[in-house]
Write an enzyme that holds these catalytic residues in place. Structure first.
Site, PDB file in Angstrom:
ATOM      1  N   ASP A   1      21.308  25.969  -6.118  1.00 49.80           N
ATOM      2  CA  ASP A   1      21.270  26.396  -7.518  1.00 49.80           C
ATOM      3  C   ASP A   1      21.442  25.182  -8.414  1.00 49.80           C
ATOM      4  O   ASP A   1      21.301  24.046  -7.971  1.00 49.80           O
ATOM      5  CB  ASP A   1      22.371  27.430  -7.782  1.00 49.80           C
ATOM      6  CG  ASP A   1      21.939  28.483  -8.785  1.00 49.80           C
ATOM      7  OD1 ASP A   1      21.720  28.116  -9.950  1.00 49.80           O
ATOM      8  OD2 ASP A   1      21.810  29.647  -8.390  1.00 49.80           O
TER       9      ASP A   1
ATOM     10  N   HIS B   1      24.238  27.824 -14.345  1.00 49.11           N
ATOM     11  CA  HIS B   1      23.874  28.891 -13.423  1.00 49.11           C
ATOM     12  C   HIS B   1      24.564  28.755 -12.074  1.00 49.11           C
ATOM     13  O   HIS B   1      25.003  29.750 -11.475  1.00 49.11           O
ATOM     14  CB  HIS B   1      22.355  28.897 -13.258  1.00 49.11           C
ATOM     15  CG  HIS B   1      21.783  30.170 -12.727  1.00 49.11           C
ATOM     16  ND1 HIS B   1      21.558  30.384 -11.395  1.00 49.11           N
ATOM     17  CD2 HIS B   1      21.382  31.306 -13.362  1.00 49.11           C
ATOM     18  CE1 HIS B   1      21.028  31.589 -11.227  1.00 49.11           C
ATOM     19  NE2 HIS B   1      20.911  32.170 -12.399  1.00 49.11           N
TER      20      HIS B   1
ATOM     21  N   SER C   1      20.249  37.522 -10.271  1.00 55.77           N
ATOM     22  CA  SER C   1      20.899  36.283  -9.822  1.00 55.77           C
ATOM     23  C   SER C   1      22.330  36.546  -9.381  1.00 55.77           C
ATOM     24  O   SER C   1      22.850  35.856  -8.493  1.00 55.77           O
ATOM     25  CB  SER C   1      20.941  35.255 -10.949  1.00 55.77           C
ATOM     26  OG  SER C   1      19.784  34.483 -10.988  1.00 55.77           O
TER      27      SER C   1
END
Length: 939
Positions: free
Chosen positions: A161, A217, A378
């Site tokens: 990520d 993220h 996600s």
């Protein structure tokens, strides 16, 4: 802290969760490609082709990858994958490298995006009653699951990520460190990465996978799966004691590139038993990406979990939709599908994906202790990844496939709450305690589906066989049956039952002895229809599980494959492929060759400003002059050939003052292929051209553009072009001799069979600046007109010589005039052969076949056409009608071979047939306005 390319990363995030996200191939890294060598091949075999592409030296992408093992069926070899940089187009690089015979595939590197859903009111992810707590832990039964097991620090989840806030209070203690390679400037563990003590930054190739201000993220995802439990601070990660490995995949330096796939391989090679992928994009299937995922799942036995996407549509989303990946979509706190969540038959299960409280990692305060609520698939995926980690600890003998099966088969069914999406949200919502405790869990699964014949798409009337291989992943089964059903009205399952019987744990069975049989309906199928087949697996005791496989029906192109030359014809005038990327169509192949034509198609012109085509222009684009009037259709057999095709298209009618630079012609195309001996090396393309404008087109040019890439033993770029004036045959050939039977075609070309005055123009694609036609900077309208209108003066017998080059050619004709509303016919033969002699013989056979088997439609009346005496003992006089413009007479034997050819200077010619064996022959008179034929008997 690294210098951040904030704008680049912010742009990556814009629109990623929008329901209107366009479905198509994701963006790529310009000029950066990967290739995979065939077993036993080395990069040396590609040197010539790579030089011709002006490519950088190929770099082995995964030099430390684990070799495939016979103990792990289906494992792959990543050591043959190489990366290189080139200024050539993807289709050119793919065609040239595949033609060497040493390469399995050539692909771009896709940029996959994180699936962050903005935390603002319009995104509906700020429900006040939920954002202040981890409501989802109760929903997925995490608290009860932790009573069974809390996992162990030896189980590691790879978080591929964005960068992670390594100093956050809830993340810092959970990071898996590599004590075999401490920070000392040395690669102590010899894995090719210096000082990879705390994960790795794959995007920027350094040892700092830490937080970046433009993208949080990674911290959000890691917090859900791995936040520290029982530290009297913050929140509890679903994986409890299991650790995580931070792997940054997004660039924050000027030289960085997206590296999601590389991170998967790194995670697998560095001991991650579970790998999370909360990123992706719709479309853009990649064999390279599938290879890397298969390596991680099969070679390295890792469980791969991915977010299904934030596009409210039924679509394939990668990497979630690849084989061996657990695809996770999202529901709200009441188990109803989140509005933006993707759904499809490829989704395996769901987890909460809205108002998910997690680590923020933005470092907004004086200490690393910030948290926020977010939404999107996600944040559903890392819950499932964490559950997979606990299952791995609880069932240490399970393979990765068995862990995935147990997660699927222990969910809570939520169909009643989601009736619109039944079968497209997987088996249900994650239930962790059931995954850890339920006894006698069963799952049999179809692991391979093999269609015969194997095609990218099937046409109306096709029939096929389907072999399915089934594996039992969990508890032993009895009475196992696989039933195949078509969910499409356009496919009929004629034989659809496979009785497996009893199957032990990890046992396999297939129906190769009696495959499923299917038939495509003969008519009424919309263009490019996706048809879905359903496998329903049932067994004694109530087990039932559905899987799905998709087929493309009724593509907007046809393939003529009756003989040794298989050619794709599109409904808009192109040959081989309908796009420059070479992904729509089956190409042009000869016998056992790969594709030999990277681009081809019809071009029309009447002036340097009025040209119509769908051939390349510049910047990787093609013109779009032609539009389809009727779908391309194939008839097998046809009335005059073993296979026939019918296609109709036209360009736009030009208007005075308009900027549209079209010609204004309707085209009715017919194509013919034969399986009989002597006719196996060519197909015939016939075009009826009708003037739709109010003006006489004088002259009208029509031609076939071909970018041949014929295989060489040492590289596909060593080609040259030539022209046979006697036959009006333009051709390309490969320099050097083939070393194996797998390189059967050394020659390929186009012969004008009918219509007007021949033209040919050969082009060296690497021509220098100032050349009349220079394809390196595009192919302009003026250049296209030049290639069609220069007669045979630019045949360029030396094109590509002495050493060989990448050459293209335009073979065409000049029609003196075409009045408004009038039509004319031109015809060409597409040919391939191992030698020039065989190519010329095939060209003669094509001319004879066109003259004798296919009825001609001459523009000139037969009145005045005389051939006498007939029968003849040897002497023959031929008289053509007035105004016919007789240019040549040919005589063909019964096998279609030209046995006599004589040029004509007037409409009357005397022939001597002395020496010909008695029998029936065909005489063909070629004129400027058409062709006339007559049978002649020699006694």
């Amino acid at each position: 802290m690294k210098n951040t390319l904030r704008l680049f990363l912010i742009l990556l995030l814009i629109g990623l969760s929008s329901p209107g996200y366009a479905v198509g191939a994701p963006p790529t890294i310009p000029g950066r490609l990967v290739l995979k060598l065939r077993v036993g091949q080395t990069p040396v075999a590609l040197e010539a082709a790579l030089r011709a592409l002006s490519a950088t030296a190929p770099q082995q992408k995964f030099p430390h990858a684990l070799a495939p093992s016979p103990e792990r069926p289906g494992s792959v070899d990543l050591r043959g994958i190489y990366q290189f940089q080139t200024s050539a187009t993807l289709d050119k690089a793919r065609t040239m490298l595949l033609a060497t015979g040493a390469v399995e595939y050539v692909e771009p590197l896709y940029i996959r995006k994180p699936l962050y859903q903005p935390n603002d009111p319009l995104a509906d992810s700020t429900l006040t009653s939920l954002t202040a707590s981890q409501y989802y832990l109760k929903q997925i039964k995490a608290y009860r699951a932790w009573d069974v097991t809390r996992g162990d620090s030896s189980i590691v989840i790879g978080i591929t990520d964005g960068g992670v806030r390594l100093t956050h209070e809830d993340l810092r203690p959970q990071i898996k460190h590599n004590y075999a390679d401490p920070i000392n400037g040395i690669d102590d563990d010899g894995d090719g990465y210096v000082d990879n003590f705390t994960g790795w930054d794959l995007a920027n190739n350094d040892n700092d996978p830490g937080y970046d201000v433009a993208i949080v993220h990674g911290s959000l995802v890691a917090g859900i799966s791995s936040a520290r439990v029982d530290n009297a601070a913050g929140l509890a990660g679903v994986g409890n004691r299991c650790r995580f490995l931070p792997l940054n995949i997004y660039p924050n330096t000027a030289t960085g590139t997206f590296a999601g796939i590389e991170a998967i391989v790194y995670a697998a090679d560095h001991g991650c038993q579970v790998i999370n992928m909360s990123w992706g994009a719709p479309g853009g299937y990649s064999r390279f990406e599938q290879d890397a995922i298969t390596y991680a799942a099969v070679n390295r036995d890792a469980v791969l979990v991915a977010a299904a996407g934030n596009t409210n549509a039924d679509l394939l989303f990668y990497p979630a939709s690849y084989d061996h990946v657990v695809s996770v979509s999202g529901v709200d706190n009441t188990d109803r599908k989140v509005g933006s969540a993707t759904f499809s038959h490829r989704v395996d299960l769901v987890a909460p994906g809205i108002s998910i409280l997690t680590v923020y990692g933005y470092h907004a305060g004086a200490v690393d202790a910030d948290y926020t609520a977010v939404g999107g698939t996600s944040f559903a995926a890392p819950m499932v990844a964490a559950a997979a980690a606990l299952v791995r600890w609880q069932f240490p003998t399970y393979t990765a496939a068995q862990v995935a099966a147990r997660l699927r088969q222990t969910t809570d069914n939520i169909d009643a709450l989601n009736t619109t999406w039944v079968s497209r949200l997987g088996t249900g919502r994650l239930n962790m305690v059931q995954a850890l405790t339920r006894a006698n869990v069963q799952e049999a699964r179809v692991i391979t589906s093999t269609f015969a014949p194997a095609r990218p798409a099937y046409t109306p009337g096709d029939t096929m066989r389907l072999t399915a291989t089934v594996q039992n992943l969990l508890a032993p089964m009895a009475g196992l049956t696989v039933t195949l059903t078509s969910l499409s009205p356009y496919i009929t399952v004629q034989t659809g039952s496979f009785v497996v019987g009893s199957l032990a744990t990890l046992g396999q069975a297939n129906n190769a002895a009696a495959p499923f049989r299917l038939a495509v309906t003969a008519s009424g199928i919309p263009l490019n229809t996706t048809a879905t087949l359903r496998y329903r697996l049932t067994a004694t005791g109530g087990f039932q599980y559905d899987q799905y496989v998709d087929l493309v029906l009724n593509p907007d192109y046809v393939v003529l494959s009756a003989n040794d030359l298989a050619v794709t014809l599109t409904s808009r005038g192109n040959l081989a492929y309908d796009n420059l990327a070479g992904t729509v169509g089956a190409g042009l192949t000869y016998r056992t060759s790969g594709n030999m034509l990277s681009e081809g198609g019809l071009m029309l012109a009447t002036s340097s400003t009025r040209v119509s085509d769908r051939i390349r222009t510049s910047g990787g684009l093609s013109r779009q002059s032609f539009f389809s009037l009727r779908q391309a259709t194939r008839q097998q057999p046809g009335p005059r050939a073993d296979q026939e095709a019918r296609i109709a298209f036209q360009d736009t009618i030009p208007v005075v003052g308009s900027r549209i630079r079209s010609v204004g012609v309707a085209v009715h195309q017919r194509a013919y292929a034969w399986a009989t001996p002597g006719r196996r090396d060519f197909i015939v393309l016939e075009y009826s051209l009708k003037n739709l404008t109010a003006d006489t087109l004088k002259p009208l040019y029509a031609g076939i553009f071909t970018d041949w890439d014929l295989p060489n033993p040492d590289g596909a770029a060593r080609n040259a072009a030539d022209y046979d004036t006697t036959r009006a045959l333009g051709y390309c050939y490969a320099l050097g001799q083939p070393t194996t039977a797998s390189v059967p075609a050394q020659y390929a070309g186009i012969r004008l069979l009918r219509g007007g005055t021949p033209t040919v123009y050969s082009i060296n694609s690497g021509a220098s600046v100032g050349s009349p036609v220079r394809l390196a900077d595009g192919f302009s309208i003026a250049e296209k007109f030049l290639t069609l209108s220069s007669g045979t003066a630019r045949a360029q017998r030396s094109a590509g010589l002495p050493g060989g080059a990448d050459v293209t050619q335009v073979v065409g004709t000049r029609i003196a005039r075409l009045a408004p509303g009038d039509s004319t016919t031109v015809a060409f033969a597409v040919l391939a052969a191992p030698t020039l002699t065989q190519l010329q013989a095939s060209a003669d056979a094509a001319a004879s076949t066109y003259a004798t088997v296919l009825p001609t439609r001459p523009t000139t009346s037969l009145v005045g056409f005389k051939v006498y005496p007939n029968p003849t003992a040897g002497l023959l006089r031929v008289e053509a009608p007035a105004g016919f413009g007789l240019t040549e007479v040919q005589v063909f034997n019964a096998l279609g071979q030209a046995v006599l050819r004589q040029n004509a200077g007037s409409n009357v010619i005397n022939l001597s047939l002395n020496g010909l064996a008695p029998g029936l022959y065909t005489l063909r008179a070629q004129g400027q306005s058409g062709a006339l034929t007559r049978s002649v008997e020699v006694r």
